[in-house]
Design an enzyme around this catalytic site. Structure first.
Site, mmCIF file in Angstrom:
data_model
loop_
_atom_site.group_PDB
_atom_site.id
_atom_site.type_symbol
_atom_site.label_atom_id
_atom_site.label_comp_id
_atom_site.label_asym_id
_atom_site.label_seq_id
_atom_site.Cartn_x
_atom_site.Cartn_y
_atom_site.Cartn_z
ATOM 1 N N SER A 80 0.841 -1.189 0.000
ATOM 2 C CA SER A 80 0.000 0.000 0.000
ATOM 3 C C SER A 80 0.875 1.238 0.000
ATOM 4 O O SER A 80 2.065 1.189 0.326
ATOM 5 C CB SER A 80 -0.926 0.015 1.227
ATOM 6 O OG SER A 80 -0.164 0.035 2.418
ATOM 7 N N GLY A 81 0.263 2.366 -0.373
ATOM 8 C CA GLY A 81 0.996 3.628 -0.428
ATOM 9 C C GLY A 81 0.080 4.729 -0.911
ATOM 10 O O GLY A 81 -1.148 4.570 -0.955
ATOM 11 N N GLY A 84 -2.364 3.819 -3.740
ATOM 12 C CA GLY A 84 -3.504 2.938 -3.536
ATOM 13 C C GLY A 84 -3.088 1.682 -2.782
ATOM 14 O O GLY A 84 -2.077 1.681 -2.080
ATOM 15 N N THR A 85 -3.849 0.624 -2.930
ATOM 16 C CA THR A 85 -3.590 -0.632 -2.230
ATOM 17 C C THR A 85 -3.445 -1.767 -3.231
ATOM 18 O O THR A 85 -4.181 -1.828 -4.217
ATOM 19 C CB THR A 85 -4.752 -0.955 -1.269
ATOM 20 O OG1 THR A 85 -4.966 0.169 -0.394
ATOM 21 C CG2 THR A 85 -4.443 -2.181 -0.425
ATOM 22 N N VAL A 86 -2.488 -2.666 -2.994
ATOM 23 C CA VAL A 86 -2.261 -3.805 -3.881
ATOM 24 C C VAL A 86 -2.646 -5.094 -3.159
ATOM 25 O O VAL A 86 -2.250 -5.322 -2.008
ATOM 26 C CB VAL A 86 -0.789 -3.893 -4.341
ATOM 27 C CG1 VAL A 86 -0.597 -5.083 -5.282
ATOM 28 C CG2 VAL A 86 -0.377 -2.611 -5.040
ATOM 29 N N LYS A 100 -4.250 -3.801 -8.212
ATOM 30 C CA LYS A 100 -4.041 -2.489 -7.602
ATOM 31 C C LYS A 100 -5.366 -1.733 -7.558
ATOM 32 O O LYS A 100 -6.000 -1.516 -8.581
ATOM 33 C CB LYS A 100 -3.019 -1.675 -8.400
ATOM 34 C CG LYS A 100 -2.699 -0.318 -7.764
ATOM 35 C CD LYS A 100 -1.966 0.607 -8.704
ATOM 36 C CE LYS A 100 -0.571 0.146 -8.974
ATOM 37 N NZ LYS A 100 0.198 1.153 -9.760
ATOM 38 N N ASP A 198 8.994 7.865 -12.291
ATOM 39 C CA ASP A 198 9.041 7.418 -10.900
ATOM 40 C C ASP A 198 9.842 6.125 -10.765
ATOM 41 O O ASP A 198 9.420 5.169 -10.107
ATOM 42 C CB ASP A 198 7.620 7.232 -10.361
ATOM 43 C CG ASP A 198 7.563 7.255 -8.831
ATOM 44 O OD1 ASP A 198 8.530 7.736 -8.211
ATOM 45 O OD2 ASP A 198 6.559 6.795 -8.265
#
Length: 351
Positions: A80-81, A84-86, A100, A198
């Site tokens: 997560s971050g 969003g959430t994986v 994701k 990124d």
């Protein structure tokens, strides 16, 4: 007066031509997607499931896949971050996917979802994670990726992984070459070209054989062949961003090269660019390594876990990293050149 008018006409026509080119590219990519999609719409939930045609998805039905996505819970979370959430979605004992989830809470998250779809929609490369489809409903967007059993380079390298694989020098070298090949493909072989924006160790995933896969295209920017940069806002991760980015607000392929140089230093030193030691001393990974390598004392910054490594290979890798980290973008190599230099490390050793 006439010169001003001609200049205004030129600027306007150039802007219109650029906009038309971007629209054309978007339509072209959209048509490619449509040829390889299976679409399922659920009238009750208001959701839409899109699965890209591939051997991995051939035996699966959109309806059953969608139901599994809706049953994902906290016990399935693997990451997560801010993005969003994986989740890990298990189809059976031998098949899994990474899903994701991106909330629709802001326009920026919506743009991130769209950017990732546009960037990933037609990419097939052994060093880039594969997008198998997506699901969208009134509340969330979901991107369906192939599952990477060894997680991210960041987790494995910095000791928070349950994976007990030792990152020896041959493995780290393989990861560096693989990641470089993936980024080079984005810069040179994709039409339009893609600037990732990124590149960092947490966005380099590792498959079952510890091969690198570049992932997370939420900040990716498309660039036509005749463009040298894309004007945008500052985005990315502190410690990996090229210094000129803050002044120019221009995303370029040389910015990705700089970020890769930081990742290569991570592989060599075992330290994060935002390591607490650097913060306390008022410095950063790049500055620290540059000062030590300049004095030809690479062994003092080398990760202690890398024992009995070929000194010439290590020194060559440090030299390549520092080329990528040149302050002037024009002095940095292209990613295609980085790939060649990295490959040459081993070929020279064999000779």
């Amino acid at each position: 007066m006439e010169k001003s008018l001609l200049l205004a006409i030129y600027i306007t026509s150039s802007s219109i031509a650029l906009l038309a080119a971007k629209i054309f590219i978007s339509l072209l990519l959209y048509k490619r997607w449509r040829r390889k999609q299976r679409v399922y719409e659920d009238g009750l939930s208001g959701g839409k499931m899109v699965m890209f045609r591939s051997p991995a998805m051939q035996s699966l039905t959109s309806n059953s896949f969608m139901k599994k996505i809706l049953k994902l819970s906290n016990k399935d979370i693997i990451g997560s971050g801010g993005y969003g959430t994986v989740y890990k979605l298990m189809i059976n004992d031998s098949m899994a996917f990474a899903v994701k989830r991106l909330n629709k809470g802001s326009s920026e998250r919506e743009r991130g979802f769209e950017r990732e779809l546009v960037a990933m929609g037609d990419i097939k490369h052994r060093n880039i994670v594969t997008l198998h489809g997506y699901y969208t409903d009134p509340r969330d967007n979901y991107l369906i990726y192939e599952f990477m059993p060894n997680g991210s380079l960041d987790v494995v390298l910095h000791g928070r992984s349950t994976n007990k694989t030792i990152l020896d020098w041959p493995t780290r070298y393989k990861i560096a070459v693989g990641a470089a090949r993936g980024i080079s493909y984005l810069h040179d072989d994709c039409i339009p070209h893609i600037i990732h924006r990124d590149i960092k160790s947490s966005n380099i995933l590792l498959d079952q054989n510890m091969n690198a896969r570049v992932s997370d295209f939420g900040l990716a920017t498309l660039m036509t062949a005749d463009e040298t940069h894309v004007s945008t806002f500052v985005a990315g991760t502190f410690g990996y961003l090229a210094p000129e980015y803050f002044d120019t607000l221009k995303a370029t392929t040389k910015g990705d090269v700089y970020s890769f140089g930081v990742v290569l230093l991570e592989l060599l030193t075992g330290k994060k660019p935002t390591d607490e030691t650097f913060v306390e001393e008022g410095t950063k990974l790049v500055t620290w390594v540059k000062s030590v390598v300049k004095e030809k004392r690479e062994e003092y910054v080398l990760d202690r876990r890398l024992e009995d490594c070929p000194v010439d290979e290590i020194n060559s890798a440090f030299a390549i990293a520092l080329m990528c980290l040149e302050l002037e973008p024009a002095k940095r190599p292209t990613m295609a050149e980085v790939v060649k230099m990295l490959e040459q490390i081993k070929s020279e050793n064999i000779v």
